[in-house]
Each structure stands twice: as structure tokens, then as C-alpha cells.
Scaffold this motif. Sequence first.
Motif, PDB file in Angstrom:
ATOM      1  N   GLY A 241       7.809   9.291   0.575  1.00  0.00           N
ATOM      2  CA  GLY A 241       6.566   9.410   1.344  1.00  0.00           C
ATOM      3  C   GLY A 241       6.608  10.611   2.275  1.00  0.00           C
ATOM      4  N   SER A 311       2.752   5.482   0.005  1.00  0.00           N
ATOM      5  CA  SER A 311       4.182   5.401  -0.285  1.00  0.00           C
ATOM      6  C   SER A 311       4.881   4.399   0.625  1.00  0.00           C
ATOM      7  N   ARG A 316       2.835  -2.028  -0.588  1.00  0.00           N
ATOM      8  CA  ARG A 316       2.698  -2.139  -2.039  1.00  0.00           C
ATOM      9  C   ARG A 316       2.435  -3.571  -2.461  1.00  0.00           C
TER      10      ARG A 316
ATOM     11  N   SER C 107      12.226  -0.539  -0.515  1.00  0.00           N
ATOM     12  CA  SER C 107      11.468  -0.123  -1.693  1.00  0.00           C
ATOM     13  C   SER C 107      12.069  -0.624  -2.996  1.00  0.00           C
TER      14      SER C 107
END
Lengths: 316, 283, 551
Positions: A241, A311, A316, C107
Motif C-alpha cells: 500500500g 491495500s 478486505r 495480510s
Amino acid sequence: MKSGVLKLVMKRLAVALVTLLIVLFAVFFATSMLPGDTASILLGQAATPEAVAGLREAMHLNDPAILRFLLWLVGLLHGDLGTSYANQMPVAALIGGRLVNTMKLAAITTMLSVPLALTLGITAAMLRGSVYDRTVTVFSIGVISVPEFMVATLAVLLFAVYLKWLPALSSVNEAHSVTDLVRIYAMPVITLTFVISAQMIRMTRAAVIETLSTPYVEMALLKGASRSRMVLRHALPNALGPIVNAVALSLSYLVGGVIIVETIFNYPGIAKLMVDAVATRDLPLIQSCAMIFCLGYLFLITAADIIAIMSNPRLR
Amino acid sequence: MTMARATTSRRSFLGHSYSLVGVVAALVILAWTLVAILAPYIIPHSIGDIVDDDYFGPMRQGLWLGSDYLGRDMLSRVLMGARYTVGISLAAVFIACFSGVVLGMIAAVTGGWLDTCLSRFLDAMNSIPSKLFGLVVVAAVGSSIPVLILTLAVIYIPGAYRFARALAVNINTMDFMTVARVRGENTIYLIGSEILPNIIRPVLADFGLRFVFIVLLLSGLSFLGLGLQPPLADWGALVRENIGGLPFAAPAVVVPSLAIASLTISVNLLIDNLPQKIRDRDA
Amino acid sequence: MTNLVEVRDLRIEATTDAGRIVEIIKGVSLDIPDGEIVALIGESGSGKTTVALSLMGYARPGCRITGGEINVNGKNMAAISEKERARSRGTDIAYVPQSAAASFNPSSTIMEQVIEVTRIHNLMPPEQARQRAVELFKALSLPDPEGIGARYPHQVSGGQLQRLAAAMALIGDPKLVIFDEPTTALDVTTQIDVLKAFKSVMRAGGIAGVYVSHDLAVVAQIADRIVVLKGGEVQETGTTAAILSAATHAYTRELLAAFEPKPRQTQANADVGAKALLRIDNLTAGYGPVRTNGQPVVRAVDSVSLLVERGRNLGVIGESGCGKSTLARAIAGIHPAATGDIVFDGKALERAAKNRSRDQLREMQIVFQYADTALNPAKSVEDIISRPLAFYHGLDREARSKRVDELLDMVRLPRTLRYRRPSELSGGQKQRVNFARALAADPKLIICDEITSALDTVVASTVIELLKELQRELELSYIFISHDLSVVEAICDQIMVMYNGERVEQITPDKVKAPTHPYSKLLFSSVPKLDPTWLDGLVRDPELVNQYGHR
């Protein structure tokens, strides 16, 4: 979760739109502040007062500023950029080809500088504290600390004066072969690449180093992960990001860069056109060029923000 | 992370530790500041006098930095150029940082619609590329020294504002701010006594950085012929007027470039190597 | 080699910001036999985490292992190459971090990170590793063991993440697991589940462990032996039973003393207590947009009423998210209540602090948990304490200076401390300055929001003693907000239990053994006791846990 991202992105786009309006307004009024009466400038010293008054009427110069701004906006929406004061040609025609030239320059620079800067930035972060890292850091601080024209003059001194590899000036019209093409674009592209890469390297390096000091990278180390695994699997995906953001932001420096570079190398792009227009005080031309630059700049920084939003793994 | 500072050699003095690079950078900045103040008294020749039969003359005795494209003394012109470059940039950065920081702190402390409006507006201002802004303003109102100073200041207010606001917003979440608020303190006390002392160091570093930006922008504008107008000449203008000497690397074009670089690089290095107060707790 | 771990004369140095080198671990030696769990206990700065990490051959950036031997499973971790160390990490020795939330890569999915050790060291095929992980999830009694691995770390609660971190440590079949304060950040009702899960998997696998903690009661439940550290040196080593019953070292005894129930003072002037100082009726406060009925969308505090009597103390207890801090902020007017009445000293108060009079603000002071953020780091102690004196009482410089001395005396701080900055004080000293600033206003009521939570046990109990003394001298009233029952018990006359924004029960300290509300029962029974058999003997009503043990 998806709707959260969408909402943020829409919000950011709305902000960009408002910003665009404010910027257009600012550009319009800054240029409207030009001293002297536009009509009398246009008609020259010999004009009769009646002629001047007639022209003022025709150009809506007597209308309140806000009305003129709206008229201008409506014109913009129809693709009508006005008529150049200097040579009475439609501004759109003057800009067209020049814009393409500038875009070409920007595109080549981007294709060259992004991979170069990312490689240097990431590797410098990986080898933090090494001779390599320090060299890259000192070099990028150096480039950032000097004006663009100095990078350009140094490039000319080196490549055109001492090494005699490249011509000092560019002229797009004479490109007949690949070598010509290289000779034309080399100097401006080299200069711009230096200027933009320096920023990108610094920001990329900082982003990677920041993620390398997070607890989850330490955790990876304590799982026995190798250095490259820590960087590639744990740090990079989270630094993505900020890195893409850095790329977009650095590309927005292109706008400032091309103004200098096109002037120095006499490159027939839109920035050169604008600098010349400022010299002749050609109002509609200045307005349109400024608008195009602001659009490009705004596009890049908005893109940077949107990428940063998208990002974020938490969204998400 | 915080420990990794021991890379450059540092020595201690008066409860602070200094690095050699930082000291040298500070000396260069000090030297240019002195030159800027004293220039009219120390220049060997008047900047308008043609003292050399040749143009782009080489360095030699009497003309220590050679002569320019008209045969004028480069040393005098560079020394006087320092006055304009340093003076205009300092004035501009002062206005920019002062307004930006005060507005930023007020926005952070007050919050609400004032914060929203200020931030929106200044962010929009920030969306105009700096060189372009300079170009448009110069086209509109010309480039006298006051106009230049104001333009450069206005261009960098949004950045200073954004920076100070971000810092102040962080401080504002601290409990001592809440304590001061429920004590009944007013905004002036909050920003002056509670926030400012905590952000002054990064704000000063930002001041330096913005000074560099302004020097670069001013030089860039002058180089384009849109900055200081002849007969006045700052360093950027000196490079422009002597660009003809580039093919034979005349000192007239090299020296002003080096002057700019020495100033901006020194400021950057000083920021990276500020003296650090030693605050070790006894182990 | 007889023991799994043998550390001899370990020395670790740290480089300070100024480049000075200090020894932070000064010759520590310890042994851990196979299958034994050893606790490293000590206050912050004692070096317990540094020692634990050194067992993996790792020192945090800025620190360096400079001497001694660290033999783990036959390898001297201090001497072998970084590559060899990496080979041991995750397989011989594994690590469970203090904050699992920060130690999971945001992530990537949980499963991917749990089985990463098997990928790094090529231990087993991924499919088999996934099955093994699910077995571990079951053993650690995680909900939805089949599906939880597919989630991302931020989609899972803190207590679950902590157990997932344990699964991540155990997947490589280590001989030694290092637990670094793994339950410190958790609520007590959650802590029980995590502790139980840790204990059962460690016992089942016969795995040796190092359990780093500052909490003696927690350690008593899980450790076979205890090593007490202070200032980078071992103070005392012994079996858990021996340390708890017959500690020889003064510091250890201090630690133990902090757990003893304190003799409660009886109110000297009982008649004063009859008058109400603060009355709250049906107070509701929350976040988000306000609905048409005047209520916020998210109600953090829901129709709470309470009464504080003059010269008496009210304790408010509950777990994170129960609304106790919002209640404190609503009373102080920092976060104005949406509805409800606040009557203070006979007069109705405005809900927002900015609408209250200066005297009303002066009479009700609030003291926050983190003295680090409650004291302006850019000001000296003198400036911090003087400000209320100038602001409320308009004292001149000389009078202020005299009063600062008096206040420092009151909070038992040396007068010479007045020229220091907060960063130059210890945690306990900071909290005393924080308190002195509140006293400077001459308040009638002081709201204490978790003021001892960030302090080490021993320091916290001295602060509580100080508060009691000051109350006797100054006729103060406290509202004492905390998640720690023992603290509230020690100082309060009434205890209010909060759950989910509501007041569930109000009792007196002598009745905490027998609360009536089911949530109070669960909460009070979850506080660890020094007794090593407490956790194993603890029987909790599963229905209660289901209803209130929200994580």
C-alpha cells in the motif's frame, strides 16, 4: 467488508471532485487577476473606446466574475477551451499535439523509473546499513536537494559536452529511426527519471523498513524464517500500500519536472507551451494548460489515496 | 529502531550529542546566512560593473570566480545572490510555517466544522502543483520581491498545516489535553502551552525541509525567467543568464549551482543529524 | 547434558539513545529440565523478556548478547551461526508473543501463518500440516476449529488469537515453548480459558516451557518452578510451592505481600457518610448519531444510576468494553451524557464540562490510567502541579512554589523532583504527580480511572495505601474504576459491577465472596488466586460462561 472499501473510495472520489472545482476556480481567478484590460490589450493601442467596449461585451468581460467562471466551465464541458489571444487559434488545437508529446515523455519516464526505483528502494531496505544502502541513500538525498535544472545541466555536461553521446536539445519532429528516437528522448527522460526516482527510492525504502520493524516480522524471525522470506512474504505484502502510494505521489512530481525539463531541452510539450504562454500573457492558453496539469496531478494523488485505502488488509 | 543512530561518530557537549556531519552542515548554513546579511559590505565589485574584457572568464587572481556572460565579477554576483535566495526563502518559509502551524494546531484542538473546512480548502490548495501555481501567479501579478515571498509562502502553507495538524491531532488525543480541557482552559492556552512544546522539534525539522523546497522552487522559477527580474539576480537567475557557458563548464554557471546545492544539502543533512539531548535514565 | 536448557552467566548489553552501553542482563543462570515449566517473574525492566528471547539466540535491535552460554537442546545458542539458530527456531524452541494481535501478519490468513513453520523447515506436506493445525485448534478448545484458519487475524478476538499463537508455536513439535506475558492483555474471564488451554496442551505433550509474567497468581497456576528477576539479576529460584509458602528474598516477599488482603479501615466519621455528594440518575451515554428519542445508536452506558456519599468511595468494576470508562468520562463531562441527571454537591450539573462553572470543574477531578499520557512530557513536575494552583486559586509564584512543596510531601515524593520531566520519573512517581495535580485543585471528588492498572503490583499497592491516607486527611471521595477486583476491594465502600453498559449489581466489599448476580459470580470467581491448585479445581457453570464469557 467490501462495502466499507467502496464507501471510502466513493468518499475519496467525491472529495476529489470538490477539490477539482476549487482548483478550477482558483486557476480561473488567478489568471483573471491579470493587470490591464484584456480587451484593450487584445485590440492594441490604436483601438477606439467603442471597439474596446464592444469586445468587452462580446467576451462577457462586463459580467460578474462568477458568471464568467460558470460560462468558462460550460465551455470546458463542451470541449471549448477558448481562443488563444496570441494567434487567434483555438486553444484545443494548440494543446492537442503538445499534450501527446508530454504524455509520451511521462510514459517513458514512468516505465523506466518505477522498476528502477522499486528495485533500489527495496534492496536498500533489505541491506539496511550496508555500504550499498548508504550509497543509495546519499545519492537520493543529493538528487532531492538540488533543483531539477541542475540535474538537467549536469546531465547535459556529462552526456552531451564530455561524452558527446547525445544532443543537448530535443525536437520530436525529426525522428526517423530508433537511434533518432533515443537521441531525442534520452536527455529529458534521464533527467526526469533521476528526479522522480530519488523520491520514490526514499519513500519505498522507508515503507519497507517500517514494516520490517513490526512484531509480525519479528515473529517470522522467531519461526526461523530466512531474511528473504521475512522481506518477501511478511514485509512486502504489507508495505505494498505505502509503496504504490509512493509511486503515485512521486509520479505527481512529474508535473513540476516536465515544466523545467521541457524548457531546458526545448521539448515541444505542453509545459513548454505554457511557459511561453506566460511570457506572452496568453490567458486562455494559460488557463487550459494549468487546468490540464492540475487534472493530471489530482488524478495521481487521488489514485494514491484510493490505492492506500484498498491495500489496507483490514478493509478486505 | 531508536538505537540505530550510532552509525555516525557523535560526541557529547553540554548534555547534547553532536555528529560531525551535523556540525559541518550547520557551519555551511551559518556561513551563507552571514554572507546574506553582509553581502553589500564585502563584495569586491559592484554587481553591475563590467570588470573583465572577456565573457565567461576563468577563475584568476582578482576575479576569484571568473566573470559572467557580460564580463561582470561572479564572486560579487554570487555573494549578492545569496542575499536574495536566502532572504526571500527565509521570509517565505517563516510566513508559511507560522501560519500553517498555528492554523494546524487550532484545527486539531477545535475540531468540528472549522477543522473540516480548513482541511478541505488547504488540501485543495495542495492539489495545485507548486511550480504551476508559481507560474500562474507570476503571469497574473508579476514577480516583485513581495509577490514572490507571498506566493512561495502561500504555496507551502498547506503542507505546513497538514504536518502540524497531524502532529497536533496526535497530541490532542493525550490524556493531559483532556485534563486541561476539563480544567476549563481556553484554546490559546491549549495550543501554546500544551501542544506547541511537544511538537516544536518536528516542526523545526519541517521548517528546514520546507526551506529547502522553497529555495528549490525559487531557483526553478528564476531559472525559467519567472522569478527575480534583472538587474536583481538570485542563484537560480545566475544559472539562467550564464547557461550559455555550460558547453565549456564556465565557473559562471557551475558556481551558482554549487551554491544552491551546498545550502540545500546542508539543511537536509542538518535535519538528519540534529543534536540529540541525552536523556538516559540511570541504569 | 542433563537439562534441556542450561543458561550460564548470561550477559546482555543495550545501547542507549546517546550511544552509551548498559548491561541489562547481569550474569543470569538457570536450568530447565525436560517437560518442566519455569516462570520468569519480575516487574517491567527486570529483563524477563530479554532473558526469554535470548533462549532463541535472539536479542531485540539495539541489544547484544555479550557473554555466557545458552545451551538449549545441546546447542549453545549464543555461539552458533545465525543460520543454525534459524534452524532451531520453530522446531526446537517456539515463541508465543505478548500481543498476538500485533504478531500476526494482517495480510495473510491465520492457517497460512500457523503452518508456516512447517513450510520453512520442510517438516511435513501442507495438507498434513493443516490437519495437524486443526487438531491443535481443537486441543486449545478454539471455536470452529475447521473454519477459523481461513479467517484473517483482525476477524478473530484477542483471546482466540492468543490461543492461535500457541497453535502456531506448537505445530513444529518444539521441546521448549516461550510464553511472553500471553494473557496480560486479556480480561480475567477470557484469561481462564486461555490458561486452561495452554496448561492442558503443554501437559499432554510433556513440553517444557518458559512463562514470562508479572502476575504471581497466574504463574502459580501453570509453572513448576519460579525464577524471580530484578534489575537483570536472578533474585530467587525455587519450586512454585516453595516460593509461595517460604520465599526467602525480600523482593519476593514484597511481591507476595501485595496479594494479601489489606485490613480495611472502618469509616472514622460515619455520620458524614450520610450525605450524598454525587447522585447519577438514569445516565445514558454512547457513540454515533443520536436517534429521535435522544438516545445514541451505540449505548456504552445504559441507564446507570449511582450514589457517592461524602467521604466514601464507590468502586466500579467490569471487563473491557463494559462502559466503565465511558461512565467516568460522562460524569466528568468529557464525553457528555445523552440523557440522565448528574447532581453534585446538591446542585444539578450540566452534562458537558464546557458548560460547567470553574468551581464545579475544580471540585470534581479525574485521574487517568496512563500517567505517561496524562502528564505533558514537555513540562516539569513543578509546572504541571502549579497550573491548577494558578488557574483555580490564582496563587502568585511564591505561594505556588510553597504549595507545590506541600503537595509533593502529600503524595510522598521528594521535593527535589519538581525540576524533573515526566520521562525522568518511574511509573509510580508519575502516577503520584498525576494525583498531586488533581489534589492541587482542592477537589471534593476524584474519579480514578484504572489508575493502578499500568503499575507493577508492588507499586500499585503503595499507591492505594497513599490514596487511603489522603482520604483520611482531606475528606475526599473517590470513584474508583478498575477491572481488578482486589484493588477495588481494598479501598471502596461500595462496589458496582458493570456488564455491557448496565449496572448488574451493587454490593459491599465484605460480600464479594457471595455475589448474587450470575455475572458477578463469574467475574469474581475468575480472578486467579495464589493457590496453585486453584485453576485445576475451578469449576465454572458452562451456561454462565456461554452467556457472559463473550470471548
